[in-house]
Design a protein around this motif. Structure first.
Motif, PDB file in Angstrom:
ATOM      1  N   HIS A  78      19.676 -31.534  -7.297  1.00  0.00           N
ATOM      2  CA  HIS A  78      20.543 -30.508  -6.707  1.00  0.00           C
ATOM      3  C   HIS A  78      19.772 -29.583  -5.785  1.00  0.00           C
ATOM      4  O   HIS A  78      18.557 -29.650  -5.705  1.00  0.00           O
ATOM      5  N   TYR A  79      20.526 -28.754  -5.089  1.00  0.00           N
ATOM      6  CA  TYR A  79      19.879 -27.785  -4.204  1.00  0.00           C
ATOM      7  C   TYR A  79      18.809 -27.006  -4.969  1.00  0.00           C
ATOM      8  O   TYR A  79      18.963 -26.719  -6.153  1.00  0.00           O
ATOM      9  N   SER A  80      17.754 -26.647  -4.248  1.00  0.00           N
ATOM     10  CA  SER A  80      16.768 -25.733  -4.845  1.00  0.00           C
ATOM     11  C   SER A  80      16.542 -24.587  -3.864  1.00  0.00           C
ATOM     12  O   SER A  80      17.147 -24.549  -2.784  1.00  0.00           O
ATOM     13  N   LYS A  81      15.662 -23.663  -4.237  1.00  0.00           N
ATOM     14  CA  LYS A  81      15.496 -22.458  -3.415  1.00  0.00           C
ATOM     15  C   LYS A  81      14.980 -22.780  -2.006  1.00  0.00           C
ATOM     16  O   LYS A  81      14.018 -23.538  -1.873  1.00  0.00           O
ATOM     17  N   PRO A  82      15.566 -22.175  -0.985  1.00  0.00           N
ATOM     18  CA  PRO A  82      15.094 -22.441   0.387  1.00  0.00           C
ATOM     19  C   PRO A  82      13.589 -22.196   0.569  1.00  0.00           C
ATOM     20  O   PRO A  82      12.935 -22.904   1.325  1.00  0.00           O
ATOM     21  N   GLN A  83      13.061 -21.231  -0.132  1.00  0.00           N
ATOM     22  CA  GLN A  83      11.630 -20.916   0.081  1.00  0.00           C
ATOM     23  C   GLN A  83      10.708 -21.996  -0.481  1.00  0.00           C
ATOM     24  O   GLN A  83       9.543 -22.086  -0.092  1.00  0.00           O
ATOM     25  N   GLY A  84      11.241 -22.820  -1.379  1.00  0.00           N
ATOM     26  CA  GLY A  84      10.419 -23.879  -1.968  1.00  0.00           C
ATOM     27  C   GLY A  84      10.370 -23.731  -3.472  1.00  0.00           C
ATOM     28  O   GLY A  84      10.558 -22.633  -4.000  1.00  0.00           O
ATOM     29  N   LEU A  85      10.095 -24.847  -4.171  1.00  0.00           N
ATOM     30  CA  LEU A  85      10.022 -24.802  -5.637  1.00  0.00           C
ATOM     31  C   LEU A  85       8.879 -23.866  -6.049  1.00  0.00           C
ATOM     32  O   LEU A  85       7.795 -23.932  -5.459  1.00  0.00           O
ATOM     33  N   PRO A  86       9.098 -23.019  -7.065  1.00  0.00           N
ATOM     34  CA  PRO A  86       8.059 -22.062  -7.472  1.00  0.00           C
ATOM     35  C   PRO A  86       6.730 -22.744  -7.802  1.00  0.00           C
ATOM     36  O   PRO A  86       5.657 -22.260  -7.413  1.00  0.00           O
ATOM     37  N   GLN A  87       6.805 -23.902  -8.506  1.00  0.00           N
ATOM     38  CA  GLN A  87       5.536 -24.546  -8.893  1.00  0.00           C
ATOM     39  C   GLN A  87       4.796 -25.100  -7.669  1.00  0.00           C
ATOM     40  O   GLN A  87       3.574 -25.191  -7.664  1.00  0.00           O
ATOM     41  N   VAL A  88       5.549 -25.451  -6.624  1.00  0.00           N
ATOM     42  CA  VAL A  88       4.885 -25.971  -5.411  1.00  0.00           C
ATOM     43  C   VAL A  88       4.268 -24.803  -4.633  1.00  0.00           C
ATOM     44  O   VAL A  88       3.144 -24.894  -4.123  1.00  0.00           O
ATOM     45  N   GLU A 135       4.391 -11.214   3.854  1.00  0.00           N
ATOM     46  CA  GLU A 135       5.649 -11.474   3.151  1.00  0.00           C
ATOM     47  C   GLU A 135       6.890 -11.297   4.040  1.00  0.00           C
ATOM     48  O   GLU A 135       7.848 -12.065   3.931  1.00  0.00           O
ATOM     49  N   ASN A 136       6.859 -10.297   4.934  1.00  0.00           N
ATOM     50  CA  ASN A 136       8.066 -10.082   5.753  1.00  0.00           C
ATOM     51  C   ASN A 136       8.305 -11.260   6.714  1.00  0.00           C
ATOM     52  O   ASN A 136       9.451 -11.599   7.022  1.00  0.00           O
ATOM     53  N   VAL A 137       7.229 -11.906   7.166  1.00  0.00           N
ATOM     54  CA  VAL A 137       7.388 -13.079   8.040  1.00  0.00           C
ATOM     55  C   VAL A 137       7.950 -14.246   7.221  1.00  0.00           C
ATOM     56  O   VAL A 137       8.882 -14.947   7.655  1.00  0.00           O
ATOM     57  N   ILE A 138       7.403 -14.430   6.036  1.00  0.00           N
ATOM     58  CA  ILE A 138       7.874 -15.537   5.180  1.00  0.00           C
ATOM     59  C   ILE A 138       9.340 -15.295   4.778  1.00  0.00           C
ATOM     60  O   ILE A 138      10.148 -16.226   4.752  1.00  0.00           O
ATOM     61  N   ASP A 139       9.679 -14.043   4.519  1.00  0.00           N
ATOM     62  CA  ASP A 139      11.079 -13.727   4.188  1.00  0.00           C
ATOM     63  C   ASP A 139      12.007 -14.106   5.345  1.00  0.00           C
ATOM     64  O   ASP A 139      13.076 -14.693   5.148  1.00  0.00           O
ATOM     65  N   ALA A 140      11.596 -13.767   6.558  1.00  0.00           N
ATOM     66  CA  ALA A 140      12.430 -14.086   7.725  1.00  0.00           C
ATOM     67  C   ALA A 140      12.537 -15.602   7.909  1.00  0.00           C
ATOM     68  O   ALA A 140      13.613 -16.130   8.233  1.00  0.00           O
ATOM     69  N   MET A 141      11.443 -16.301   7.679  1.00  0.00           N
ATOM     70  CA  MET A 141      11.483 -17.771   7.780  1.00  0.00           C
ATOM     71  C   MET A 141      12.408 -18.351   6.706  1.00  0.00           C
ATOM     72  O   MET A 141      13.076 -19.371   6.923  1.00  0.00           O
ATOM     73  N   THR A 142      12.455 -17.689   5.556  1.00  0.00           N
ATOM     74  CA  THR A 142      13.306 -18.170   4.465  1.00  0.00           C
ATOM     75  C   THR A 142      14.783 -17.977   4.813  1.00  0.00           C
ATOM     76  O   THR A 142      15.629 -18.829   4.504  1.00  0.00           O
ATOM     77  N   VAL A 143      15.086 -16.857   5.473  1.00  0.00           N
ATOM     78  CA  VAL A 143      16.477 -16.649   5.941  1.00  0.00           C
ATOM     79  C   VAL A 143      16.859 -17.786   6.886  1.00  0.00           C
ATOM     80  O   VAL A 143      17.922 -18.417   6.744  1.00  0.00           O
ATOM     81  N   LEU A 144      15.966 -18.074   7.826  1.00  0.00           N
ATOM     82  CA  LEU A 144      16.229 -19.163   8.779  1.00  0.00           C
ATOM     83  C   LEU A 144      16.409 -20.489   8.032  1.00  0.00           C
ATOM     84  O   LEU A 144      17.347 -21.253   8.286  1.00  0.00           O
ATOM     85  N   GLN A 145      15.495 -20.740   7.104  1.00  0.00           N
ATOM     86  CA  GLN A 145      15.538 -22.002   6.347  1.00  0.00           C
ATOM     87  C   GLN A 145      16.864 -22.158   5.591  1.00  0.00           C
ATOM     88  O   GLN A 145      17.386 -23.254   5.458  1.00  0.00           O
ATOM     89  N   SER A 146      17.401 -21.026   5.114  1.00  0.00           N
ATOM     90  CA  SER A 146      18.632 -21.106   4.316  1.00  0.00           C
ATOM     91  C   SER A 146      19.797 -21.622   5.161  1.00  0.00           C
ATOM     92  O   SER A 146      20.770 -22.154   4.632  1.00  0.00           O
ATOM     93  N   HIS A 147      19.688 -21.452   6.476  1.00  0.00           N
ATOM     94  CA  HIS A 147      20.745 -21.975   7.356  1.00  0.00           C
ATOM     95  C   HIS A 147      20.370 -23.305   7.997  1.00  0.00           C
ATOM     96  O   HIS A 147      21.226 -24.053   8.437  1.00  0.00           O
ATOM     97  N   LEU A 148      19.064 -23.548   8.046  1.00  0.00           N
ATOM     98  CA  LEU A 148      18.571 -24.694   8.811  1.00  0.00           C
ATOM     99  C   LEU A 148      18.573 -25.976   7.984  1.00  0.00           C
ATOM    100  O   LEU A 148      19.147 -26.985   8.389  1.00  0.00           O
ATOM    101  N   THR A 149      17.906 -25.955   6.853  1.00  0.00           N
ATOM    102  CA  THR A 149      17.794 -27.172   6.036  1.00  0.00           C
ATOM    103  C   THR A 149      18.159 -26.913   4.584  1.00  0.00           C
ATOM    104  O   THR A 149      18.204 -27.854   3.798  1.00  0.00           O
ATOM    105  N   GLY A 150      18.383 -25.640   4.218  1.00  0.00           N
ATOM    106  CA  GLY A 150      18.496 -25.338   2.783  1.00  0.00           C
ATOM    107  C   GLY A 150      17.109 -25.449   2.193  1.00  0.00           C
ATOM    108  O   GLY A 150      16.252 -24.609   2.449  1.00  0.00           O
ATOM    109  N   ASN A 151      16.870 -26.529   1.468  1.00  0.00           N
ATOM    110  CA  ASN A 151      15.524 -26.710   0.895  1.00  0.00           C
ATOM    111  C   ASN A 151      14.922 -28.032   1.342  1.00  0.00           C
ATOM    112  O   ASN A 151      15.637 -28.960   1.724  1.00  0.00           O
ATOM    113  N   VAL A 152      13.589 -28.102   1.246  1.00  0.00           N
ATOM    114  CA  VAL A 152      12.900 -29.379   1.470  1.00  0.00           C
ATOM    115  C   VAL A 152      13.232 -30.274   0.271  1.00  0.00           C
ATOM    116  O   VAL A 152      13.308 -29.791  -0.864  1.00  0.00           O
TER     117      VAL A 152
END
Ligand code: PMP
Ligand code: GLU
Length: 383
Positions: A63-73, A249-266
């Protein structure tokens, strides 16, 4: 007639990918082609990686996982950066992406405003200029020295009020250049003075020869560096598409917003598969590096014996950027003739910003490299 939007009409397809596909198609049609275009290791992906993927499938990670990436990864990325490059990142400063390529793309999308300028050392990889254009930015080419080192004077000349960042890439594609601490500190001082972002593409960081040392740019300029890396090259996992960015962190947060619309998660399975590659022991690449060093030496010896071609020996990655200026200043014609008449596929230097060079990738078997060089000798003698 369907007309694509303006933002894509001026964008060129990746020439490295086009040429690799062409060489593969010709070989599939039965032609005798040696493909030294690809920036892709010919070694098998390890069994640990394959088993991790199989386990992830069996564990129903469907199933879908977090856009930022799996915590363990993300944790494994922090450990990778700490163990290998003495970098201190936490999980919130990491995003997992579809390869280093998407990390670069997203990073540029979130850092660049319309008409902002980005300094890009030349020769440089084909995708930087197109990705900057896709972010509506302006590419400012910065020439390197004759041996492809960074030239601080050229940076000083190129910078303007509109400059917002620099893309660095070392070990470099296509030259194999690696930069020492002194050079990197000069660039860091320059970046600090002009308050610039540095996007440091470190995808070849594990592939070094002789006594070359790799220092991550984030070690010197942590406040505004975004490290781009992944498992494509070091894990022989190009097709799995797992890369990452590490930065403020603020750059990664912004990339995560983009990712949430772009691919969801890897893809979850690919992320789990990357864990053994991220956790690998420092000596686990020794055999691969020995083999690459053997191929590199064969090319260097061939160049030494050939008075028409010269080379600055690559300190890392798996490319030789051959100077063909004694033969021609037109790298496309050189490559086209070499391919059609002698069945050897290389990439014209023009695509990396230097038309009197060609790029030979030695990420192919020693036999292939030797046979290609033999044919290139015949080619050079003929012309
Ligand atoms: N940066 C450079 C310099 C590259 O040569 C490549 C090519 N693979 C990439 C980034 C992209 O890597 P990935 O396959 O992880 O997207
Ligand atoms: N980076 C590799 C190369 O330069 C792979 C192709 C690509 O993504 O450009 O050949």
């Amino acid at each position: 007639m369907i007309k694509p939007a303006g933002r894509i009409t001026g964008i060129k397809a990746s020439q490295t990918i086009l040429l690799d596909s062409l060489a593969k198609d010709l070989a599939q049609q039965g032609q005798d082609v040696i493909n030294l275009t690809a920036g892709e290791l010919d070694f098998e992906t390890s069994n640990e990686v394959l088993d991790a993927a199989k386990d992830a499938i069996d564990a129903n990670n469907n199933h879908y996982s977090k856009p930022q990436g799996l915590p363990q990864v993300r944790s494994a990325v922090c450990n990778f950066l700490s163990n290998n490059y003495d970098l201190d990142f936490n999980d919130n400063q990491i995003i997992i992406t579809n390869g280093a390529k998407q990390a670069l793309y997203s990073c540029l999308q979130v850092l660049i405003n319309s008409e902002d300028e980005v300094l890009v050392p030349v020769p440089g990889w084909v995708s930087y200029s197109q990705q900057i254009k896709l972010a509506d930015g302006v590419v400012i080419a910065v020439e390197t020295t004759d041996d492809f080192q960074l030239d601080i004077d050229a940076f000083n000349t190129a910078v303007t009020e509109k400059t917002v960042g620099i893309i660095l890439n070392y070990p470099n594609n296509p030259t194999g250049a690696v930069y020492d601490l002194e050079q990197l500190e000069k660039i860091a001082d320059f970046a600090r003075e002009h308050n610039l972002w540095v996007i440091s593409d470190e995808i070849y960081s594990k592939l070094l020869y002789d006594d070359s040392k790799f220092i991550s740019f984030a070690k010197i300029y942590p406040e505004r560096t975004i490290v781009i890396n992944g498992v494509s090259k070091s894990g022989s996992m190009t097709g799995w598409r797992v890369g990452f960015a590490a930065g403020p962190e603020n750059v990664i947060d912004a990339m995560t917003v983009l990712q949430s619309h772009l691919t969801g998660n890897v893809c979850n399975i690919a992320q789990f598969a990357s864990l053994p590659a991220l956790n690998m022991k420092p000596d686990s690449l020794d055999n691969i590096l020995l083999e690459l060093a053997r191929r590199r030496k064969v090319v260097i010896e061939w160049v030494d014996a050939n008075n028409k071609i010269s080379l600055t020996d690559p300190a890392g990655a798996f490319y030789c950027f051959l100077d063909i200026s004694e033969i021609t200043e037109d790298s496309e014609i050189f490559c086209e003739t070499l391919l059609t008449e002698f069945g050897v596929a290389l990439v014209p230097g023009k695509y990396f910003g230097r038309d009197s060079f060609v790029r030979l990738s030695f990420a192919s078997s020693l036999e292939n490299v030797q046979e290609a060089l033999k044919r290139m000798t015949e080619f050079i003698e003929k012309y």
